[in-house]
Design a protein around this motif. Sequence first.
Motif, PDB file in Angstrom:
ATOM      1  N   GLY A  71       0.816  -1.200   0.000  1.00 48.40           N
ATOM      2  CA  GLY A  71       0.000   0.000   0.000  1.00 48.40           C
ATOM      3  C   GLY A  71       0.850   1.249   0.000  1.00 48.40           C
ATOM      4  N   THR A  74       3.993   2.399   2.658  1.00 47.42           N
ATOM      5  CA  THR A  74       4.538   1.303   3.465  1.00 47.42           C
ATOM      6  C   THR A  74       6.042   1.232   3.230  1.00 47.42           C
ATOM      7  N   HIS A 139      -2.166  -4.803  -1.265  1.00 51.51           N
ATOM      8  CA  HIS A 139      -2.696  -4.165  -0.056  1.00 51.51           C
ATOM      9  C   HIS A 139      -3.031  -2.715  -0.381  1.00 51.51           C
ATOM     10  N   SER A 140      -4.165  -2.264   0.090  1.00 50.53           N
ATOM     11  CA  SER A 140      -4.557  -0.847   0.034  1.00 50.53           C
ATOM     12  C   SER A 140      -4.444  -0.285  -1.383  1.00 50.53           C
ATOM     13  N   MET A 141      -3.668   0.792  -1.560  1.00 48.22           N
ATOM     14  CA  MET A 141      -3.632   1.528  -2.818  1.00 48.22           C
ATOM     15  C   MET A 141      -3.194   0.669  -4.008  1.00 48.22           C
ATOM     16  N   ASP A 164      -7.315  -5.994   2.139  1.00 46.94           N
ATOM     17  CA  ASP A 164      -7.956  -4.704   2.393  1.00 46.94           C
ATOM     18  C   ASP A 164      -7.566  -3.715   1.293  1.00 46.94           C
ATOM     19  N   ALA A 166      -7.662  -1.286  -2.098  1.00 52.87           N
ATOM     20  CA  ALA A 166      -8.479  -0.166  -2.547  1.00 52.87           C
ATOM     21  C   ALA A 166      -9.178  -0.506  -3.856  1.00 52.87           C
ATOM     22  N   TYR A 170     -13.272   4.456  -3.463  1.00 52.44           N
ATOM     23  CA  TYR A 170     -12.698   5.042  -2.248  1.00 52.44           C
ATOM     24  C   TYR A 170     -12.166   6.453  -2.496  1.00 52.44           C
ATOM     25  N   THR A 266      -7.462   4.709   7.588  1.00 49.25           N
ATOM     26  CA  THR A 266      -8.142   4.803   6.291  1.00 49.25           C
ATOM     27  C   THR A 266      -8.886   6.129   6.122  1.00 49.25           C
ATOM     28  N   TRP A 273     -16.354   1.940   4.885  1.00 51.70           N
ATOM     29  CA  TRP A 273     -15.170   1.213   4.423  1.00 51.70           C
ATOM     30  C   TRP A 273     -15.531  -0.184   3.925  1.00 51.70           C
ATOM     31  N   HIS A 296      -6.517  -1.796   9.214  1.00 44.40           N
ATOM     32  CA  HIS A 296      -6.248  -1.791   7.777  1.00 44.40           C
ATOM     33  C   HIS A 296      -5.126  -2.735   7.341  1.00 44.40           C
ATOM     34  N   TYR A 297      -4.061  -2.841   8.130  1.00 42.43           N
ATOM     35  CA  TYR A 297      -2.947  -3.721   7.752  1.00 42.43           C
ATOM     36  C   TYR A 297      -3.283  -5.147   8.195  1.00 42.43           C
TER      37      TYR A 297
END
Length: 317
Positions: A71, A74, A139-141, A164, A166, A170, A266, A273, A296-297
């Motif tokens: 993400g 990180t 992960h994420s982005m 988790d 994106a 979002y 987040t 979410w 989130h992680y």
Amino acid sequence: MSKSKKAVRAVCIVIIAIFALLLTTYINHQIQLNREAELRSPLGQMVEVDGHDMSVYVEGTGGTTLVFMSGGGTCSPILDFKSLYSLLSDRYQIAVVEKFGYGFSDVVDKDRGIDSILEDTRAALSASGLAAPYVLCPHSMSGLEALYWARKYPDEVSAIIGLDMAVPEYYDSMDINIPLMRIAGWAANMGVTRFIPGISDSDAIKHGALSEEEKEIYKAVFYSRTATATMINEMEGVKENADKVDSMGVPQLPILLFVSDGSGGTGFDKDTWRRIPIEYISQVDEGEYIELDCPHYVHDYEYKAISENILSFLLKH
């Protein structure tokens, strides 16, 4: 001495004191960076991409390669994902690509449009001797990159396992404070962050399964890879990237989403979410999701449960 002269003198003294403090902080930072140089020795292999060095970590064997994608922000992806991928590498080959500006990769002030990011990742994997198709684990982005990859090069992606991750919606309402990120980058470069208690204690350090040595390596990387120019460039372009990914449509392939409770930075409440990715995955014929009661992680908290569900998902598909 007149009041005005006293005031000017006081201001000058304050300015000189601040300058001396910052200079001392910066010198200390450089000394610490030199002392930490050995800790920042690459954990994986360094490959050349677009004239710069990128870090790729490979572990395990098997006919399927799981590519872990970090993400935004990180600092040490290799160690951030370790608690999870170490439970999978006895059955699958895993790879962690550290984008420019992350981990042991070079900090490069370059365009971070979605095509630029994706082509760097593909080139790094190819230079490491890894061949598609891949199972992407963003992960994420990095979810944006994974979804775009699946649409642009469908033969290269056999499944997506979102940690988790994106999805484009979002970013419709996400507030991205670039000036604050630049201040954070300046503070990191000056060494100010070294004096903030606990700031280097990531979720991977506090909740993961890292050894004491790995925790020290993570902290050393943190002090050299916080709010880098490359990371900031990513955040400046992320809304445009999200729009481009959204315009490509929803890919149709096996997708498993692990969805957190939205805590841990987040900026969204729990219900929002969770609603957004669940609505997204409902458009995927072979889509599944699992809700987790953790921040989130997710891979630093529920790595055992996640690894078990990944194994079941991959065996099924």
